[in-house]
Design an enzyme around this catalytic site. Structure first.
Site, PDB file in Angstrom:
ATOM      1  CG  HIS A   1      -1.896   1.126   1.238  1.00  0.00           C
ATOM      2  ND1 HIS A   1      -3.253   0.937   1.018  1.00  0.00           N
ATOM      3  CD2 HIS A   1      -1.749   2.458   1.440  1.00  0.00           C
ATOM      4  CE1 HIS A   1      -3.883   2.099   1.087  1.00  0.00           C
ATOM      5  NE2 HIS A   1      -2.976   3.046   1.346  1.00  0.00           N
TER       6      HIS A   1
ATOM      7  CG  HIS B   1      -1.118   7.051  -1.366  1.00  0.00           C
ATOM      8  ND1 HIS B   1      -2.333   7.244  -1.984  1.00  0.00           N
ATOM      9  CD2 HIS B   1      -1.372   6.293  -0.274  1.00  0.00           C
ATOM     10  CE1 HIS B   1      -3.290   6.650  -1.286  1.00  0.00           C
ATOM     11  NE2 HIS B   1      -2.715   6.061  -0.233  1.00  0.00           N
TER      12      HIS B   1
ATOM     13  CD  GLN C   1      -7.034  11.282  -1.269  1.00  0.00           C
ATOM     14  OE1 GLN C   1      -5.874  10.921  -1.345  1.00  0.00           O
ATOM     15  NE2 GLN C   1      -7.784  10.999  -0.216  1.00  0.00           N
TER      16      GLN C   1
ATOM     17  CG  HIS D   1      -7.548   4.261   1.051  1.00  0.00           C
ATOM     18  ND1 HIS D   1      -7.108   3.790  -0.175  1.00  0.00           N
ATOM     19  CD2 HIS D   1      -6.555   5.055   1.537  1.00  0.00           C
ATOM     20  CE1 HIS D   1      -5.902   4.277  -0.408  1.00  0.00           C
ATOM     21  NE2 HIS D   1      -5.534   5.039   0.608  1.00  0.00           N
TER      22      HIS D   1
ATOM     23  CD  GLU E   1      -6.225   6.491   6.263  1.00  0.00           C
ATOM     24  OE1 GLU E   1      -5.068   6.866   6.561  1.00  0.00           O
ATOM     25  OE2 GLU E   1      -6.679   6.564   5.108  1.00  0.00           O
TER      26      GLU E   1
ATOM     27  CG  ASP F   1      -0.456   5.078   3.706  1.00  0.00           C
ATOM     28  OD1 ASP F   1      -0.800   5.309   2.539  1.00  0.00           O
ATOM     29  OD2 ASP F   1      -1.150   5.366   4.696  1.00  0.00           O
TER      30      ASP F   1
ATOM     31  CD1 TRP G   1      -2.806  12.341   4.718  1.00  0.00           C
ATOM     32  CD2 TRP G   1      -1.734  12.233   2.754  1.00  0.00           C
ATOM     33  NE1 TRP G   1      -3.702  12.668   3.733  1.00  0.00           N
ATOM     34  CE2 TRP G   1      -3.079  12.616   2.522  1.00  0.00           C
ATOM     35  CE3 TRP G   1      -0.867  12.106   1.670  1.00  0.00           C
ATOM     36  CZ2 TRP G   1      -3.571  12.862   1.239  1.00  0.00           C
ATOM     37  CZ3 TRP G   1      -1.362  12.357   0.399  1.00  0.00           C
ATOM     38  CH2 TRP G   1      -2.702  12.728   0.187  1.00  0.00           C
TER      39      TRP G   1
END
Length: 428
Positions: free
Chosen positions: A57, A59, A152, A210, A213, A309, A315
């Site tokens: 996982h 991005h 997203q 996702h 979360e 991630d 983030w």
């Protein structure tokens, strides 16, 4: 003559040393003290040789964008999403590719040769999709990169997401993603799960959503995902990522939920570095850890893989794409310090990730791709303890990265010592 032989390798879960013979990018033989010669021989010297690390996982479209256009001061998921929204209008294919390639170089150095990356499709230009499809082709000799069409801003919440997700899949993105907890209502979240799973079933694609979360124990979209998986016959093709609301759920409900996940054949993907950083931000004390119930999921037979991630993005401001760091954080946060539990965490960033991505030819058996990493450790637990150096990273039988051993030279009142923190090394 063979292309490569790695001799005296300690394989995960095995005590005896093994030679690994490689030809034309494949493992053609394994066994102790093989009677063969090769153009290139590496003596692992009893150190651990593992299949490559797998990040289940990630991005990649946002990676290494830390500080653009500003820093996430609250550290929350929602500010990160807002910050990414501010950055999107300024994105270019060239900038995304430049950052992605730099990250891929880090990945290779860390022995991470398979990555599942979510790519945001909620940009009418689909720049990130185009950029990562190009990166996917360019890094193919070194990294297996799998892309997830990720809405997203919400599949139902964003009025253009349906058309853009379809376009992304038509362009070649081959996993269906979602973010049901970011829809306007719980009902919309469940409906998005239904529609997205139907798209995957129609196209014969994998699913990775996702899911939940959040710290809200009432966010239960993994229940919907498990139901749709069974209804549409998608068992073994679906993953629920994050699942952090399960950390906050009452035990009675979880005692019902986990068997449903297991029955549906859904994989759970935890992202410990990010989960413990983003979750619990509204707590005073005690603060919730945020990571999903990894120990309980594994005990119930649910496959659990781990993801990094984020690396230096809206983030998360840290990271170097080290999957041993991810696994180490998971075992600490989940209090999984039993020997079998720690070995399972190692599998969660290797074998379980490969199963999640449906990778072909993964492993160290005869007939598998000649992809492996030689670690400065004697077994899986020691690799986790030391965040072991990747001495050689091998792809299709060729060394594509080398790193010197981590050794300190001490001078203690004239007495010389070398320290590498390895406790035992069995060269038998």
């Amino acid at each position: 003559m063979l292309d490569l032989i790695v001799r005296n390798a300690k394989l995960p879960g095995q005590r005896d040393l093994t030679d690994i013979a490689c030809q034309n990018g494949k493992i053609v033989e394994t066994g102790p003290q093989l009677d063969a010669s090769a153009a290139h021989e590496i003596d692992a010297g009893g150190l651990l040789v593992t299949p490559p690390f797998v990040d289940s996982h990630f991005h990649m479209d946002a990676t290494l964008s830390f500080g653009l256009p500003r820093v996430n001061e609250s550290g929350t998921l929602l500010e990160g999403i807002a910050l990414w929204g501010e950055l999107k209008p300024d994105l270019t294919v060239e900038a995304i590719k430049q950052r992605a390639w730099e990250l891929c170089r880090w990945s290779i150095a860390r022995g991470t040769l398979a990555i599942r990356s979510h790519v945001d499709i909620c940009d009418p230009r689909l720049l990130a999709v185009d950029a990562l499809l190009e990166i996917q082709k360019e890094v193919r000799p070194y990294i297996d990169l799998q892309l997830v069409a990720f809405p997203q801003d919400g599949y139902l919440r964003d009025p253009n997401a349906k058309a853009q997700l379809k376009t992304a899949l038509d362009k070649g993105v081959n996993v269906v993603g979602g973010i049901p907890h970011f829809e306007r209502t719980m009902a919309d979240g469940a409906e998005s799960v239904r529609q997205l799973c139907e798209i995957a079933a129609e196209r014969g694609l994998l699913v990775d959503m996702h899911c939940d979360e959040t710290d809200d124990p009432n966010s239960r979209h993994i229940e919907s995902l498990s139901y749709e998986t069974q209804r549409l016959g998608l068992q073994g093709r679906v993953a629920g990522s994050h699942l952090t609301s399960m950390h906050s759920m009452d035990n009675y409900y979880v005692s019902k939920l986990i068997p449903l996940i297991a029955e549906a054949g859904v994989t759970a993907i935890a992202n410990p570095l990010i989960n413990i950083t983003i979750q619990g931000r509204h707590d005073s004390y005690p603060k919730r850890r945020g990571m999903t119930r990894v120990k309980e999921l594994i005990a119930a037979g649910v496959p659990v893989a781990l993801g990094h991630d984020c690396v230096m993005d809206p983030w998360y401001s840290l990271g170097s794409h080290d999957m041993l760091e991810v696994a180490s954080m998971a075992l600490h946060v989940g209090q999984m310090t039993g020997m079998d539990q720690m070995r399972e965490m190692f599998r969660s960033v290797t074998q379980r990730g490969a199963e999640t991505m449906h990778l072909e030819g993964y492993g160290l058996e005869k007939g598998c791709n000649a992809d492996m990493v030689i670690l400065q450790a004697c077994d899986e637990v020691e690799a986790l303890r030391l965040k072991a150096n990747r001495l050689q990273v091998i792809r299709r039988g060729k060394v594509i990265s080398e790193m010197p051993p981590a050794t300190a030279k001490l001078d203690l009142d004239g007495a010389a010592h070398e320290v590498d923190c390895l406790l035992f090394r069995d060269n038998s």
